[in-house]
Write a protein that holds these residues in place. Structure first.
Motif, PDB file in Angstrom:
ATOM      1  N   ARG A  50       0.818  -1.213   0.000  1.00 15.25           N
ATOM      2  CA  ARG A  50       0.000   0.000   0.000  1.00 15.25           C
ATOM      3  C   ARG A  50       0.851   1.262   0.000  1.00 15.25           C
ATOM      4  N   ARG A  74     -14.383  -0.231  -6.473  1.00 12.94           N
ATOM      5  CA  ARG A  74     -13.694  -0.429  -5.192  1.00 12.94           C
ATOM      6  C   ARG A  74     -14.526  -1.335  -4.276  1.00 12.94           C
ATOM      7  N   GLY A  78     -13.661  -4.977  -2.724  1.00  6.99           N
ATOM      8  CA  GLY A  78     -13.502  -4.955  -1.272  1.00  6.99           C
ATOM      9  C   GLY A  78     -12.467  -3.965  -0.795  1.00  6.99           C
ATOM     10  N   LEU A  79     -12.074  -3.006  -1.652  1.00  6.68           N
ATOM     11  CA  LEU A  79     -11.044  -2.036  -1.296  1.00  6.68           C
ATOM     12  C   LEU A  79     -11.586  -0.854  -0.517  1.00  6.68           C
ATOM     13  N   ALA A  81     -13.206  -1.262   2.279  1.00  7.73           N
ATOM     14  CA  ALA A  81     -13.233  -1.683   3.679  1.00  7.73           C
ATOM     15  C   ALA A  81     -11.953  -1.241   4.382  1.00  7.73           C
ATOM     16  N   LEU A  83      -8.391  -1.382   6.261  1.00  6.50           N
ATOM     17  CA  LEU A  83      -7.243  -2.189   5.846  1.00  6.50           C
ATOM     18  C   LEU A  83      -7.150  -3.496   6.629  1.00  6.50           C
ATOM     19  N   GLU A  85      -9.558  -5.144   7.955  1.00 14.43           N
ATOM     20  CA  GLU A  85     -10.629  -6.027   7.486  1.00 14.43           C
ATOM     21  C   GLU A  85     -10.236  -6.677   6.148  1.00 14.43           C
ATOM     22  N   GLN A  86      -9.600  -5.909   5.271  1.00 16.74           N
ATOM     23  CA  GLN A  86      -9.115  -6.479   4.013  1.00 16.74           C
ATOM     24  C   GLN A  86      -8.079  -7.563   4.279  1.00 16.74           C
ATOM     25  N   TYR A  87      -7.218  -7.314   5.251  1.00 12.09           N
ATOM     26  CA  TYR A  87      -6.189  -8.287   5.616  1.00 12.09           C
ATOM     27  C   TYR A  87      -6.819  -9.572   6.132  1.00 12.09           C
ATOM     28  N   ARG A  89      -9.834 -10.719   5.455  1.00 14.07           N
ATOM     29  CA  ARG A  89     -10.475 -11.408   4.340  1.00 14.07           C
ATOM     30  C   ARG A  89      -9.447 -12.149   3.477  1.00 14.07           C
ATOM     31  N   TYR A  90      -8.283 -11.508   3.307  1.00 15.69           N
ATOM     32  CA  TYR A  90      -7.241 -12.136   2.484  1.00 15.69           C
ATOM     33  C   TYR A  90      -6.740 -13.422   3.139  1.00 15.69           C
ATOM     34  N   GLY A 100      -7.647 -13.488  -4.700  1.00 17.51           N
ATOM     35  CA  GLY A 100      -8.301 -12.277  -5.149  1.00 17.51           C
ATOM     36  C   GLY A 100      -8.265 -12.112  -6.658  1.00 17.51           C
TER      37      GLY A 100
END
Length: 334
Positions: A50, A74, A78-79, A81, A83, A85-87, A89-90, A100
């Protein structure tokens, strides 16, 4: 007869030999290290990616895209959300091999990597095998010739030439080969990955530096082994030189060489970016450059993750191989 604690342990070891073996603990520690290292690499790359700046959604959508479309895109990726939360989900997606979707190419990251990775693996393995086949005999011959401080001129020339080659960047070697064989002589293709001829220049570019490095390692280790008492004893028995080298010198040289070989293969898998870029090779390195230029975070993280895991697997395999070749190292490491 009185049964002692020692007898109980002995009987237990005979019934359950794995309990007395260092292998389970060795494997468990290596597997644990693999997952911990993978998690650390993934976490660092996920957040550091990032810091590249830029907006991949805007770049892929184009200048004429409306703010509503960009916002919807976005949300779709899911961008929008937080950071963390994105982590999360990943990490959850990894359990189902879901890395992804590429923002710039709009294709599943796993599919993109699967299409490119075989080209990188082929290039790395072919280069490594050829380098080892050439470097080991060269290093052994130079070690024999310079044994006991003999032929200092040969030793100085070998060290100077291999040191210069090893210090020369791959892109310099690659561009030089392209100018000579592709532009001037027009004998070989300068780019692409189609056909056997397309492998010659990129493989040669990688092999030149590898041969120089591996032959130096082999020569140094062979010089050390040739001074050992068991080698001198074998020679005093007037055994043929080839037998002394193959039976007493080479196995001990290979122990150190295997360690370096694992590091080399791991480096080749992730370090062929320059070579692939110079020759337009359709491998993972080219894809990595594109992901960085387009700020494609999912693709960038996916590539680094896959390449890192492969490198860690190679390191794990080398550790196991070394433990098989030299059981003492297994006991020490455990």
């Amino acid at each position: 007869m009185k049964v002692t604690e020692h007898n109980r342990i002995t009987v237990s070891a005979r019934r359950w030999p794995l309990l007395s073996s260092p292998w389970p603990g060795f494997i468990a520690r290596r597997v644990g290290s693999f997952f911990v290292a993978t998690w650390i690499i993934l976490t660092l790359v996920f957040f550091l990616a990032r810091l590249l700046g830029g907006d991949a959604v805007v770049a892929s959508a184009g200048l004429n895209a409306s703010p509503e479309f960009i916002q919807a895109r976005r949300a779709e990726l899911g961008l929008d959300a937080p950071l963390l939360e994105q982590y999360g989900r990943y990490l959850g997606g990894l359990l189902t091999m879901n890395l992804g979707e590429s923002i710039s190419l709009r294709t599943d990251v796993v599919d993109l990597i699967a299409a490119r990775l075989p080209f990188t693996i082929q290039l790395a393995l072919i280069s490594f095998v050829i380098s080892v086949i050439i470097a080991i005999p060269v290093g052994m011959l130079i070690a024999l010739r310079t044994e006991g401080s003999r032929s200092r001129g040969t030793d100085a020339a070998f060290n100077g030439v291999t040191g210069l080659i090893a210090a020369t960047p791959d892109f310099v070697i690659g561009v030089t080969l392209i100018v000579i064989f592709a532009v001037t002589l027009r004998a070989l293709p300068a780019a692409g990955g189609n056909g056997p001829l397309a492998y010659i220049l990129p493989v040669t570019t990688i092999c030149v530096g590898l041969i120089a490095f591996i032959s130096r390692v082999v020569k140094t280790e062979a010089n050390r082994v040739l001074k050992e008492e068991y080698v001198r004893t074998a020679r005093s028995m007037q055994l043929p030189t080839f037998m002394v080298l193959s039976r007493y010198v080479l196995p001990n040289v290979l122990t150190a060489t295997i360690t370096y070989a694992g590091l080399i293969i791991a480096g080749l898998l992730g370090g062929s970016i320059v070579t692939e870029t110079v020759f337009g090779w359709p491998g993972i390195g080219n894809l990595l450059i594109k992901s960085m230029l387009s700020f494609d975070y999912p693709l960038l993280v996916g590539i680094v993750l896959v390449v890192s895991m492969m490198a860690l697997l190679v390191t794990f395999a080398v550790d196991v191989l070394l433990a098989i070749v030299d059981p003492k190292s297994l006991i020490v490491k455990s």
